[in-house]
Design a protein around this motif. Structure first.
Motif, mmCIF file in Angstrom:
data_model
loop_
_atom_site.group_PDB
_atom_site.id
_atom_site.type_symbol
_atom_site.label_atom_id
_atom_site.label_comp_id
_atom_site.label_asym_id
_atom_site.label_seq_id
_atom_site.Cartn_x
_atom_site.Cartn_y
_atom_site.Cartn_z
ATOM 1 N N ALA A 149 0.627 -0.627 -0.017
ATOM 2 C CA ALA A 149 0.063 -0.101 -0.309
ATOM 3 C C ALA A 149 1.204 0.953 0.290
ATOM 4 C CB ALA A 149 -0.647 0.063 1.228
ATOM 5 N N ALA A 150 0.280 2.731 -0.496
ATOM 6 C CA ALA A 150 0.935 3.575 -0.815
ATOM 7 C C ALA A 150 -0.448 4.960 -0.116
ATOM 8 C CB ALA A 150 1.884 3.494 -1.820
ATOM 9 N N VAL A 151 0.390 5.407 0.549
ATOM 10 C CA VAL A 151 -0.245 6.689 1.002
ATOM 11 C C VAL A 151 0.624 8.493 0.446
ATOM 12 C CG1 VAL A 151 -2.160 5.543 2.372
ATOM 13 C CG2 VAL A 151 0.480 6.922 3.190
ATOM 14 N N ILE A 152 -0.288 9.024 -0.182
ATOM 15 C CA ILE A 152 0.151 10.545 0.043
ATOM 16 C C ILE A 152 -1.156 11.590 -0.218
ATOM 17 C CG2 ILE A 152 -0.281 10.375 -3.096
ATOM 18 C CD1 ILE A 152 3.089 11.851 -0.613
ATOM 19 N N ARG A 153 -1.029 12.754 0.578
ATOM 20 C CA ARG A 153 -1.567 13.647 0.566
ATOM 21 C C ARG A 153 -3.263 13.303 0.505
ATOM 22 N NH1 ARG A 153 0.471 16.855 -4.887
ATOM 23 N NH2 ARG A 153 1.691 17.315 -3.942
ATOM 24 N N TRP A 154 -4.440 13.111 0.096
ATOM 25 C CA TRP A 154 -5.403 12.129 0.036
ATOM 26 C C TRP A 154 -5.858 11.475 -0.579
ATOM 27 C CZ3 TRP A 154 -9.458 15.314 3.085
ATOM 28 C CH2 TRP A 154 -8.912 16.618 3.090
ATOM 29 N N GLU A 155 -4.688 10.616 -1.230
ATOM 30 C CA GLU A 155 -4.971 9.366 -1.653
ATOM 31 C C GLU A 155 -4.367 7.782 -1.489
ATOM 32 O OE1 GLU A 155 -3.432 8.388 -6.491
ATOM 33 O OE2 GLU A 155 -4.916 9.628 -6.286
ATOM 34 N N LEU A 156 -4.637 6.986 -1.665
ATOM 35 C CA LEU A 156 -4.103 5.874 -1.342
ATOM 36 C C LEU A 156 -4.694 4.734 -2.817
ATOM 37 C CD1 LEU A 156 -5.880 3.160 0.000
ATOM 38 C CD2 LEU A 156 -7.006 4.709 1.372
ATOM 39 N N VAL A 188 0.208 14.371 4.363
ATOM 40 C CA VAL A 188 -1.097 13.439 4.244
ATOM 41 C C VAL A 188 -2.296 13.596 4.826
ATOM 42 C CG1 VAL A 188 0.754 11.754 6.294
ATOM 43 C CG2 VAL A 188 -1.147 10.671 4.157
ATOM 44 N N LEU A 189 -3.375 13.250 5.323
ATOM 45 C CA LEU A 189 -3.889 13.467 5.724
ATOM 46 C C LEU A 189 -4.284 12.222 6.878
ATOM 47 C CD1 LEU A 189 -6.842 14.862 6.653
ATOM 48 C CD2 LEU A 189 -8.366 12.261 5.798
ATOM 49 N N GLY A 190 -4.366 12.194 8.300
ATOM 50 C CA GLY A 190 -3.549 11.345 9.557
ATOM 51 C C GLY A 190 -4.671 10.023 9.356
ATOM 52 N N PRO A 191 -5.874 9.485 8.835
ATOM 53 C CA PRO A 191 -6.297 8.803 8.765
ATOM 54 C C PRO A 191 -6.218 7.963 7.531
ATOM 55 C CG PRO A 191 -8.194 10.722 9.641
ATOM 56 C CD PRO A 191 -6.912 11.035 9.430
ATOM 57 N N LEU A 192 -5.897 8.427 7.168
ATOM 58 C CA LEU A 192 -5.765 8.114 5.289
ATOM 59 C C LEU A 192 -4.484 6.515 5.380
ATOM 60 C CD1 LEU A 192 -6.932 8.152 2.879
ATOM 61 C CD2 LEU A 192 -5.048 9.267 2.093
ATOM 62 N N PRO A 193 -3.827 6.870 6.356
ATOM 63 C CA PRO A 193 -2.606 5.660 6.632
ATOM 64 C C PRO A 193 -3.499 4.681 6.804
ATOM 65 C CG PRO A 193 -1.340 7.184 7.239
ATOM 66 C CD PRO A 193 -2.386 8.057 6.337
ATOM 67 N N ARG A 218 -4.827 -6.750 -8.851
ATOM 68 C CA ARG A 218 -6.028 -5.314 -9.161
ATOM 69 C C ARG A 218 -4.740 -4.154 -8.428
ATOM 70 N NH1 ARG A 218 -11.139 -6.811 -7.173
ATOM 71 N NH2 ARG A 218 -9.591 -8.521 -6.368
ATOM 72 N N LEU A 219 -5.066 -3.211 -8.611
ATOM 73 C CA LEU A 219 -4.721 -1.967 -7.996
ATOM 74 C C LEU A 219 -6.155 -1.215 -7.314
ATOM 75 C CD1 LEU A 219 -2.072 -0.909 -6.546
ATOM 76 C CD2 LEU A 219 -2.290 1.383 -8.984
ATOM 77 N N LEU A 220 -6.203 -1.390 -6.177
ATOM 78 C CA LEU A 220 -7.398 -0.180 -5.547
ATOM 79 C C LEU A 220 -6.766 1.156 -5.423
ATOM 80 C CD1 LEU A 220 -10.365 -0.297 -4.165
ATOM 81 C CD2 LEU A 220 -9.553 -0.627 -1.960
ATOM 82 N N VAL A 221 -7.532 1.802 -5.850
ATOM 83 C CA VAL A 221 -7.538 3.594 -5.847
ATOM 84 C C VAL A 221 -8.063 4.153 -5.143
ATOM 85 C CG1 VAL A 221 -6.525 5.726 -7.377
ATOM 86 C CG2 VAL A 221 -5.723 3.338 -7.544
ATOM 87 N N VAL A 222 -8.006 4.467 -3.880
ATOM 88 C CA VAL A 222 -9.222 5.567 -3.421
ATOM 89 C C VAL A 222 -8.173 6.959 -3.180
ATOM 90 C CG1 VAL A 222 -10.191 6.257 -1.158
ATOM 91 C CG2 VAL A 222 -9.469 4.177 -1.654
ATOM 92 N N ASP A 223 -9.458 7.809 -3.622
ATOM 93 C CA ASP A 223 -9.227 9.347 -3.977
ATOM 94 C C ASP A 223 -10.235 9.898 -3.231
ATOM 95 O OD1 ASP A 223 -9.753 12.373 -3.996
ATOM 96 O OD2 ASP A 223 -9.758 12.006 -5.972
ATOM 97 N N ALA A 224 -9.726 10.327 -1.099
ATOM 98 C CA ALA A 224 -10.932 10.381 -0.221
ATOM 99 C C ALA A 224 -10.863 12.087 -0.276
ATOM 100 C CB ALA A 224 -9.733 9.666 1.050
ATOM 101 N N LEU A 225 -10.494 12.540 -0.978
ATOM 102 C CA LEU A 225 -11.339 14.504 -0.562
ATOM 103 C C LEU A 225 -12.655 14.124 -1.127
ATOM 104 C CD1 LEU A 225 -10.020 16.758 0.088
ATOM 105 C CD2 LEU A 225 -8.823 17.367 -2.485
ATOM 106 N N ARG A 226 -12.189 13.279 -2.944
ATOM 107 C CA ARG A 226 -13.388 13.238 -3.510
ATOM 108 C C ARG A 226 -14.787 11.542 -2.683
ATOM 109 N NH1 ARG A 226 -10.078 15.405 -6.276
ATOM 110 N NH2 ARG A 226 -9.226 17.368 -7.080
ATOM 111 N N MET A 227 -13.405 11.063 -2.663
ATOM 112 C CA MET A 227 -14.354 9.971 -1.867
ATOM 113 C C MET A 227 -14.767 9.105 -3.448
ATOM 114 S SD MET A 227 -13.515 8.072 0.499
ATOM 115 C CE MET A 227 -13.636 9.108 1.769
#
Length: 247
Positions: A149-156, A188-193, A218-227
């Motif tokens: 997994a990887a996280v940056i800013r608002w994305e995982l 990075v947004l705290g809850p995202l990791p 498969r690669l799951l990509v989440v844009d948390a800012l826009r959900m």
């Protein structure tokens, strides 16, 4: 399985995809968690709570004040202490039945190969591509499943790689082409990791028990800012220097 264990894992055992058989598989499993930071914290806590029999947590860093915003295994009183040891204490405080071993070192070379080869599943909870590439190569060589997994800013991003199969992590990222941004530079947004690490724990449990369908290929990509959530199909790179039959 004794009465206390049946009570501890009762909500999990109720799941028909796991049942007692799946719980026993977890108890007999060993997971290697590389990284005890934002991703590794929830992975360790949830795999430990789920009853994975042995966890080995590798990290050569120490707890810093800036970590506490997102690295939930560590507390204020752990500042300056090794992250691997701090995470170990957090896991055993919740489930003293399992075996947790802190590895206060950066795994590489033969040492990395030995730890990967002894694990039933490997979780990449690191924050740099050099370590991710090395982990991937070791897992391919040892035919061990890898969850990354990887996280940056608002994305995982989360994916899993089957043992001895394709694609591998290197099929997605080529050395020299990987993004250079880090959380320390971009935030990075705290809850995202926590979300990404929790998903890694779910994938690891599925792999260890045979439940459901892991994110292989498969690669799951989440844009948390826009959900917004997307699942991308990843094919093996025919020229991959790690997993292709004829690199």
């Amino acid at each position: 399985m004794n009465d206390e264990q049946l009570m501890r894992y009762s909500r999990q055992i109720m799941l028909p995809e796991l049942d007692i058989t799946g719980q026993e598989r977890l108890a007999a499993s060993r997971a290697l968690i590389v990284g005890a930071g934002g991703l590794g914290s929830p992975v360790a806590l949830y795999l430990g709570a789920a009853g994975v029999g042995e966890l080995r947590i590798a990290d050569d860093d120490v707890v810093d004040l800036s970590n506490l915003q997102r690295q939930i295994a560590h507390r204020q009183d752990a500042l300056g202490q090794p992250k691997a040891a701090s995470a170990t204490r957090a896991v055993t405080a919740r489930n003293p039945e399992i075996t947790v071993t802190p590895l206060e070192e950066r795994l590489d070379g033969e040492r990395l190969g030995a730890e990967v080869g002894a694990a039933d599943v490997v979780i990449d909870a690191t924050d740099n591509f050099a370590t991710r590439f090395a982990l991937n190569a070791a897992c391919v060589a040892a035919h061990r499943p890898l969850v990354s997994a990887a996280v940056i800013r608002w994305e995982l991003q989360v994916s899993a790689f089957r043992p001895g199969g394709r694609p591998c992590y290197r099929c997605i990222y080529a050395e020299g082409d990987e993004p250079q941004l880090t959380c320390s530079e971009s935030g990075v947004l705290g809850p995202l990791p926590g979300v990404a690490g929790s998903l890694e724990a779910v994938e690891a449990i599925k792999i260890l028990t045979g439940a459901g369908t892991p994110l292989f290929g498969r690669l799951l990509v989440v844009d948390a800012l826009r959900m917004r959530l997307r699942t991308l199909t990843v094919n093996g790179d025919p020229h991959c220097p790690v997993c292709a039959e004829a690199p």
